[in-house]
Scaffold this motif. Structure first.
Motif, PDB file in Angstrom:
ATOM      1  N   LEU A 166       1.436  -9.904  -7.770  1.00 13.75           N
ATOM      2  CA  LEU A 166       2.526  -9.858  -8.731  1.00 13.75           C
ATOM      3  C   LEU A 166       3.837 -10.279  -8.068  1.00 13.75           C
ATOM      4  O   LEU A 166       4.565 -11.141  -8.580  1.00 13.75           O
ATOM      5  N   GLY A 167       4.139  -9.681  -6.927  1.00 15.26           N
ATOM      6  CA  GLY A 167       5.361 -10.034  -6.205  1.00 15.26           C
ATOM      7  C   GLY A 167       5.374 -11.494  -5.790  1.00 15.26           C
ATOM      8  O   GLY A 167       6.377 -12.188  -5.935  1.00 15.26           O
ATOM      9  N   GLY A 168       4.243 -11.973  -5.307  1.00 11.14           N
ATOM     10  CA  GLY A 168       4.148 -13.379  -4.927  1.00 11.14           C
ATOM     11  C   GLY A 168       4.295 -14.295  -6.123  1.00 11.14           C
ATOM     12  O   GLY A 168       4.940 -15.343  -6.043  1.00 11.14           O
ATOM     13  N   GLY A 169       3.703 -13.910  -7.241  1.00 10.18           N
ATOM     14  CA  GLY A 169       3.819 -14.709  -8.463  1.00 10.18           C
ATOM     15  C   GLY A 169       5.259 -14.768  -8.966  1.00 10.18           C
ATOM     16  O   GLY A 169       5.758 -15.839  -9.332  1.00 10.18           O
ATOM     17  N   ILE A 170       5.932 -13.635  -8.970  1.00  9.39           N
ATOM     18  CA  ILE A 170       7.338 -13.607  -9.384  1.00  9.39           C
ATOM     19  C   ILE A 170       8.169 -14.462  -8.438  1.00  9.39           C
ATOM     20  O   ILE A 170       9.004 -15.257  -8.882  1.00  9.39           O
TER      21      ILE A 170
END
Length: 186
Positions: A166-170
């Motif tokens: 999630l953090g990487g995607g954001i």
């Protein structure tokens, strides 16, 4: 070392460092991990606020001290810098309190403020107040988002991997938007 131990041992340090470097993506990820019980939510909020405040103070002081350096001059040539200066001149106190929330201006704003006539005795307390609101707000947003992800995240490993994804995607989306804006502007 198990992934749970790594998160417990280094998670808040990573939130502290990441809040200053990447910002929202890291803090939202921390909120998701807090919702799953891997980190304390108030620890995530405090680490986010402190990391954000510290890096913005550093950028402010570096721009203040080295405003004639070529790297500071390169940042000053960016369109976002000019926009930050315009907003700062028009709404100095409000801008200092709000720049963390304005996408595209978050990283250049402390430098813009540092090169301006704003005194450090004005910037420092406003920066602290702004960070003190931003850190918990973003951490709790991640916490709420983690609650929404509950049906898909069952064990600790899937929680950590999901939060990191999630953090990487954001972060990837934010970088792509930044890259697109730079390509269109330049």
């Amino acid at each position: 070392m198990a992934i749970e131990a790594l998160v417990a041992r280094y998670g808040l340090i990573a939130i502290f460092a990441g809040a200053g470097i990447e910002g929202e993506a890291v803090v939202i990820t921390g909120g998701v991990l807090a919702q799953k019980g891997l980190l304390p939510i108030w620890g995530v909020a405090a680490a986010a606020a402190a990391g954000s405040c510290l890096i913005d103070q550093l950028w402010f002081w570096m721009a203040r001290r080295y405003r004639d350096h070529r790297r500071v001059r390169a940042v000053m040539a960016r369109p976002a810098f000019a926009r930050a200066i315009r907003l700062l001149e028009r709404y100095p106190t409000s801008f200092i309190l709000a720049f963390r929330w304005i996408y595209g201006l978050r990283t250049v704003s402390p430098m813009a403020i540092g090169t301006s006539a704003i005194r450090s005795r004005t910037f420092v307390p406003l920066n602290i107040v702004s960070a003190a609101f931003w850190g918990p707000a973003i951490a709790w947003a991640g916490y709420a988002f983690g609650k929404a992800l509950d049906p898909w995240l069952h064990d600790v490993k899937s929680v950590v991997l999901g939060a990191l994804a999630l953090g990487g995607g954001i972060a990837l989306v934010l970088l792509l938007v930044r890259w697109h804006r730079a390509a269109v502007a330049g």
